[in-house]
Scaffold this motif. Structure first.
Motif, PDB file in Angstrom:
ATOM      1  N   ARG A  19       0.844  -1.198   0.000  1.00  0.00           N
ATOM      2  CA  ARG A  19       0.000   0.000   0.000  1.00  0.00           C
ATOM      3  C   ARG A  19       0.881   1.252   0.000  1.00  0.00           C
ATOM      4  O   ARG A  19       1.068   1.878  -1.025  1.00  0.00           O
ATOM      5  N   ASP A  20       1.520   1.564   1.117  1.00  0.00           N
ATOM      6  CA  ASP A  20       2.349   2.779   1.163  1.00  0.00           C
ATOM      7  C   ASP A  20       3.574   2.604   0.256  1.00  0.00           C
ATOM      8  O   ASP A  20       3.980   3.536  -0.448  1.00  0.00           O
ATOM      9  N   HIS A 208       4.022   4.606  12.596  1.00  0.00           N
ATOM     10  CA  HIS A 208       4.056   4.604  11.122  1.00  0.00           C
ATOM     11  C   HIS A 208       4.962   5.771  10.739  1.00  0.00           C
ATOM     12  O   HIS A 208       4.503   6.911  10.623  1.00  0.00           O
ATOM     13  N   HIS A 210       7.779   7.871   8.525  1.00  0.00           N
ATOM     14  CA  HIS A 210       8.398   8.099   7.213  1.00  0.00           C
ATOM     15  C   HIS A 210       9.837   8.576   7.412  1.00  0.00           C
ATOM     16  O   HIS A 210      10.231   9.017   8.481  1.00  0.00           O
ATOM     17  N   ASN A 244       9.439   4.525   3.966  1.00  0.00           N
ATOM     18  CA  ASN A 244       8.920   4.193   5.309  1.00  0.00           C
ATOM     19  C   ASN A 244      10.031   3.520   6.112  1.00  0.00           C
ATOM     20  O   ASN A 244      11.096   3.220   5.574  1.00  0.00           O
ATOM     21  N   ARG A 519       1.106   9.544   2.187  1.00  0.00           N
ATOM     22  CA  ARG A 519       1.640   8.186   2.205  1.00  0.00           C
ATOM     23  C   ARG A 519       2.795   8.117   3.154  1.00  0.00           C
ATOM     24  O   ARG A 519       3.625   8.967   3.176  1.00  0.00           O
TER      25      ARG A 519
END
Ligand code: KIV
Ligand code: ZN
Length: 519
Positions: A19-20, A208, A210, A244, A519
């Motif tokens: 997904r990301d 989550h 980045h 990520n 994202r």
């Protein structure tokens, strides 16, 4: 090397490569590739697989649905914005999963609420309560994320988190959406939520992070130390912009430094190297040589002093064993006399479980290769991945002849099969690769521009297979094609044709509306 003395508490690994990660420009994967990655992640012990963003396209919906049907152990998760249409679509896509999860999110920072959402604080709070409660009607496992949480006012974040849990969220995700936080700050943010949100014990806290400042892994680990028990990450750290947190780095940091971070994951770490290769192959994103854990040089020792130390005792310069992450010396195992049985066994050792027809195809290509050169494990991986990549092609290269040298113009003769129709062309170019790419454009006219042309070698030596990546861009869509062959020019032609095939698949998929997702 440290030893684990304290009893390890469990941290869940939430993988968002599909997904990301897939949202990185040029990292688009086909349905077959996504299924292969998902099944590998499941076998490796990932707890939750975020398989896509179902409302974003019919293709994403189908991929999430198919992955939901196939995954055996992991929870399968679909992303949704706060609207009911998004949530319905995510719910429908994950319905067939053994453990379905809906992940719904909304921005909570002042800058996002004002400029992106154009919503006030009360409207955002209403959306949090309504979206989570609605998702809970569809599945028992609902994750809520506060997008841009690290730039959100603490009082407001606490109110949103408390409301999300009261409305039924079972996991609360705290994203550092723009990769701005520092480890100390992120630790304090998670600790603050643990201290101030009265019902926080009723949900798992997730990170989550980045990687815009290169702090994604450090921030995630700081979050775990402060009380988070789910880490969201991607293989090779792929993802929008700088990516990520890298799954392999998180997992190995927890494993190697259990003395300071007494947490366990369910990951079979000996599958990490192959996971990295698989994702690199299907996305066309090369892995940086010095990348921690899975880079080509992560376990090589070049200097004399280091080599001497290593020969005396590996612990002088190695904090983990290469085999812990699935790295082994290149081995020459199969030759042109090897039979089907040995080949199938080798495929299984390398982590492939293919249907009979696919084994047969791969075996035929292995025999062709073995006639030309010694076949290493890496060659077999390249050959099988290549076969998976080309299985559903609309355009197939049937013949290629290239002439080049000093004193005459490079020329190319090519035959393409386009859905059964043979197209033959002859071209010249500024170089042999240019002549090949012009031939493809002539046989199959298109407007896409060439953004990246990259050549690497699968193994060492002058007889190594060339691994070529080609990235094409057209109307905001980017795709990366790959090709492998002992002939660099043939590999280049395959890579371009593969990119074109991916572009055709992408053209068919229409986004239902403009999506504005961080994202
Ligand atoms: O980075 C982010 O905030 C996201 C959310 C959708 C979770 O990817
Ligand atoms: Zn993200």
């Amino acid at each position: 090397m440290s030893t684990n003395t304290v009893k390890a508490e469990r941290v869940r690994i939430f993988d968002t490569t599909l997904r990301d990660g897939e949202q990185s420009p040029g990292a688009a994967m086909t349905l077959e590739e996504k299924i292969e990655v998902a099944e590998y992640l499941d076998g490796m012990g990932v707890d939750i697989i975020e398989a896509g963003f179902p409302i974003s396209s019919q293709g994403d919906f189908e991929a999430v649905s198919e992955i939901a049907r196939r995954v055996k152990n992991a929870a399968v998760c679909g992303l949704a914005r706060a609207g009911f249409k998004d949530i319905d679509r995510a719910g429908a896509a994950v319905k067939a999963a053994k453990r379905p999860r809906i992940h719904t999110f909304i921005s909570t920072s002042p800058v996002h609420m004002k400029h992106k959402l154009q919503m006030g604080a009360n409207a955002v709070l209403d959306a949090v309560g309504a979206s989570v409660a609605y998702a809970r009607k569809l599945v028992d496992d609902v994750q809520w994320s506060a997008e841009d949480a690290t730039r959100t006012e603490h009082d407001f974040l606490c109110r949103c988190v408390e409301l999300a849990i009261r409305s039924g969220a079972t996991t609360i995700n705290i994203p550092d959406t723009v990769g701005y936080a520092t480890p100390q700050e992120f630790f304090e943010l998670i600790a603050m939520l643990k201290n101030r949100v009265p019902n926080i014990d009723q949900a798992v806290i997730a990170t989550h992070c980045h990687n815009d400042l290169g702090l994604a892994v450090g921030n995630s680990l700081a979050g775990v130390l402060a009380g988070a028990r789910q880490v969201e990450c991607t293989i090779n750290g792929i993802g929008e912009r700088a990516g990520n947190a890298a799954l392999e780095e998180i997992v190995m940091a927890l494993k190697v430094r259990g003395d300071r971070m007494p947490f366990a994951t369910g990951i079979n770490t000996s599958m990490l190297a192959r996971a990295s290769k698989l994702v690199s192959n299907v996305t066309g994103f090369p892995v940086q040589f010095n990348k921690a854990i899975v880079g080509k040089n992560a376990f090589s020792h070049e200097s004399g002093i280091h080599q001497d130390g290593m020969l005396k005792n590996v612990e002088t310069y190695e904090i983990m064993r290469p085999e812990d992450v699935g790295v082994k010396e290149t081995s020459l195992v199969l030759g042109k006399l090897s039979g089907r049985h040995a080949f199938r066994k080798k495929l299984e050792q390398l982590g492939y479980h293919l249907a009979d027809a696919a084994v047969e195809d791969a075996f035929r290509r292995f025999k062709d290769l073995a006639d030309k050169k010694k076949v290493f494990d890496e060659d077999i991986v390249a050959l099988v991945d290549d076969e998976i990549v080309h299985r559903q092609d609309t355009i197939v290269m049937k013949a290629l002849k290239v002439e080049c040298g000093i004193g005459f113009a490079p020329a190319c003769e090519m035959t393409l099969d386009v859905e059964g129709e043979e197209r033959r062309v002859k071209t010249t170019g500024d170089g042999p690769v240019d002549a090949i790419f012009r031939a493809i454009r002539e046989a199959y006219p298109h407007e896409a521009t060439l953004e990246v042309y990259q050549v690497g070698a699968v193994t060492a030596g002058t007889d190594a297979q060339a691994n070529v990546n080609v990235r094409l861009a057209e109307d905001g869509r980017t795709v990366t094609g790959k090709g492998a062959d002992t002939d660099t020019l043939v590999a280049s032609a395959h890579a371009y044709v593969n990119a074109l095939n991916k572009l055709l698949v992408k053209r068919k998929k229409q986004a239902p509306e403009a999506l504005n997702v961080a994202r």
